[in-house]
Every structure is written in C-alpha cells, then in structure tokens.
Scaffold this active site. Structure first.
Site, mmCIF file in Angstrom:
data_model
loop_
_atom_site.group_PDB
_atom_site.id
_atom_site.type_symbol
_atom_site.label_atom_id
_atom_site.label_comp_id
_atom_site.label_asym_id
_atom_site.label_seq_id
_atom_site.Cartn_x
_atom_site.Cartn_y
_atom_site.Cartn_z
ATOM 1 N N ASN A 8 0.853 -1.184 0.000
ATOM 2 C CA ASN A 8 0.000 0.000 0.000
ATOM 3 C C ASN A 8 0.893 1.240 0.000
ATOM 4 O OD1 ASN A 8 -1.896 1.983 0.431
ATOM 5 N ND2 ASN A 8 -2.379 1.380 2.537
ATOM 6 N N TRP A 9 0.986 1.879 -1.162
ATOM 7 C CA TRP A 9 1.899 3.018 -1.290
ATOM 8 C C TRP A 9 1.334 4.309 -0.699
ATOM 9 C CZ3 TRP A 9 3.785 2.676 -7.121
ATOM 10 C CH2 TRP A 9 4.469 1.459 -7.300
ATOM 11 N N LYS A 10 0.063 4.300 -0.352
ATOM 12 C CA LYS A 10 -0.597 5.522 0.156
ATOM 13 C C LYS A 10 -0.371 6.673 -0.834
ATOM 14 C CE LYS A 10 -0.301 3.481 4.660
ATOM 15 N NZ LYS A 10 -0.226 3.630 6.106
ATOM 16 N N HIS A 86 -9.727 1.397 4.963
ATOM 17 C CA HIS A 86 -8.455 1.672 5.633
ATOM 18 C C HIS A 86 -8.668 2.735 6.716
ATOM 19 C CE1 HIS A 86 -4.348 2.857 6.410
ATOM 20 N NE2 HIS A 86 -3.981 1.717 5.848
ATOM 21 N N GLU A 161 -5.489 -4.582 11.056
ATOM 22 C CA GLU A 161 -4.495 -3.528 11.238
ATOM 23 C C GLU A 161 -4.798 -2.749 12.519
ATOM 24 O OE1 GLU A 161 -2.533 -2.304 7.391
ATOM 25 O OE2 GLU A 161 -4.449 -1.267 7.340
ATOM 26 N N GLY A 167 2.358 2.717 10.777
ATOM 27 C CA GLY A 167 3.238 3.840 10.470
ATOM 28 C C GLY A 167 4.198 4.275 11.568
ATOM 29 N N SER A 204 3.197 -1.584 10.439
ATOM 30 C CA SER A 204 4.654 -1.530 10.642
ATOM 31 C C SER A 204 5.376 -2.822 10.292
ATOM 32 C CB SER A 204 4.990 -1.127 12.084
ATOM 33 O OG SER A 204 4.503 0.165 12.343
#
Ligand code: PGA
Length: 244
Positions: A8-10, A86, A161, A167, A204
């Site tokens: 997931n590159w955001k 998300h 998650e 993050g 993470s």
C-alpha cells in the site's frame, strides 16, 4: 495458498517515473501492488507478475461524482483488488461503516476482489485489551459485510491492522495479532468459503519482523505500507514471503 503481500503506497511517490521504478521492484507473483490512483495506469502497464490493486473506489459504475474514481474506470485499468475501509480513510475522510459496506457490495458485484481493513484504534494491554479489540473488529467486519450474500467466487481478504501499530515502526506482538486474525478468519469463513481469501496482518511490517508473523497458519499474508516504498526492503520481504 502462498502468502500474500499487499503493498500500500498511500500518497507516494511524487512522480510517475518513481512509481514505475517502484513497480518494477515490486513485481512479484504473490504481490498486490496498490499505487495511488494517478499511477494506476503506468504501474498496471509495468507489472507482469503482481496483481494491481486500488486504494479506493466509488460505489457507482460511473456518473456525476466529482473527484471520485468509478468502478468502470478501475476495471478498465486492469485493477483486480480494492482496499476498502483503511483507517486513514475512516479517520481523515470520515468513511463510515455504511459507505464501506456499499463499496464492498459494488466491488463484489463487479468481480473486484476486496481487501477490507479493520482494527482497533487504541492499544490496550492484557486480556481485557484483547477482548475489546476482538469486539471492535467483529463489529467492523459485520457492518462491512451487512446484507451481503457471499459466494465462493468472491475474493475477500480481511486485513487486521491495529491502528496504533500503523506507520510508527512498532508492530503488534505477532502472537496477539494471530489470535485476533484467527478469530476474524473464522468469522469470514462462516460467511462463505472463498477460493481466494483469508486474513492478513498490517501495521509496521518490514523485512525484520515479517518472519515473526508469517509462520502462523492463520496469517495468509501481510499488508505493508512504509516498507513497500523502499526497493531493498521489498526484495527482502518478497524473498521471505516466498519461502513460506
Ligand atoms: P505501515 O502501514 O506498514 O506503514 O504501518 C500499513 C498500512 O497502513 O496499511
């Protein structure tokens, strides 16, 4: 089934050239690469082995929805999975369980796979914390799948998650997450028996800790954010995931 890695590159990277470079580095068989919408086309053209995923979708096939990306547009780009629910979209865009439910219905109707993210917001320790997290993810899952009749051709992955683990470089304890993931997986499979589906861990994950999560049978794969932006990390993650 081999372990899945969702990248997931955001909202990264900044430029198309960089996105293509990253796509080349991420082109592994059991990867689902999810670039931002602006790079779906170029990344989709670059990938040969990995599947293409979108980070979002609107629930209509097409129409007057300013700024939104329609189902038809995603399909025309060869997208096969969509991340739905998300926590960053729940938090910054106030995405509700009802909206998430509509998006999932629309994706499945259009034969798009779904990666549904669930997770508790706060870290609470001990058995009480575990129980409370389980209760929250159960509610999220049930609301997300409300009135959806699933069949075995549908493709759904639930990504557990814990929001506090995203993050920040501090993943959850693998054994604790595995308990919740086993629970979610059982719940999901009580709805249907998907040919392609299961439960993932996200929060993470990097090349150092992935090895602690994947040995659990109930963990069908991982969802990787920050670490999916570095070619050296991706290579290591792919090697480790491929060894299971
Ligand atoms: P992270 O992101 O790997 O940077 O924690 C995961 C996610 O938000 O999906």
């Amino acid at each position: 089934m081999s372990k899945i890695v969702v990248a997931n590159w955001k909202s990264n990277p900044n430029k198309n050239q960089e996105a293509v470079k990253l796509a080349k580095a991420s082109d592994y068989k059991h990867f689902i690469v999810c670039p931002p919408a602006v790079f779906l086309d170029s990344v989709g053209r670059t990938l040969k082995r990995a599947a293409l995923g979108s980070q979002n979708v609107f629930f209509a096939e097409q129409g007057p929805y300013t700024g939104e990306i329609s189902l038809n547009q995603l399909k025309s780009l060869g997208v096969s999975y969509v991340i739905v629910g998300h926590s960053e979209r729940r938090r910054y865009l106030s995405e509700s369980d009802e909206l998430i439910n509509r998006k999932i219905k629309a994706c499945l109707k259009n034969k798009l796979g779904v990666i549904l993210c669930v997770g508790e917001w706060e870290k609470k320790s001990g058995l009480a914390g575990l129980r409370s997290a389980r209760k929250q993810v159960k509610q999220q899952l049930e609301k997300a799948l409300l009135n959806i009749r699933l069949n075995s051709a549908d493709r759904i992955f639930i990504a557990y998650e814990p929001v506090w683990a995203i993050g920040g470089g501090r993943a959850d304890e693998p054994a604790r997450s595995a308990v919740i993931i086993a629970y979610l997986r059982k719940l999901l499979f009580s709805y249907f028996a998907p040919k392609q589906g299961g439960a993932l861990y996200g929060g993470s994950i990097d090349s150092k800790n992935i090895r602690q999560f994947l040995p659990y049978d109930v963990v069908d794969g991982v969802l990787v954010g920050s670490a999916s932006l570095a070619a050296s990390e991706i290579k290591k993650i792919a090697e480790i995931a491929g060894s299971f």
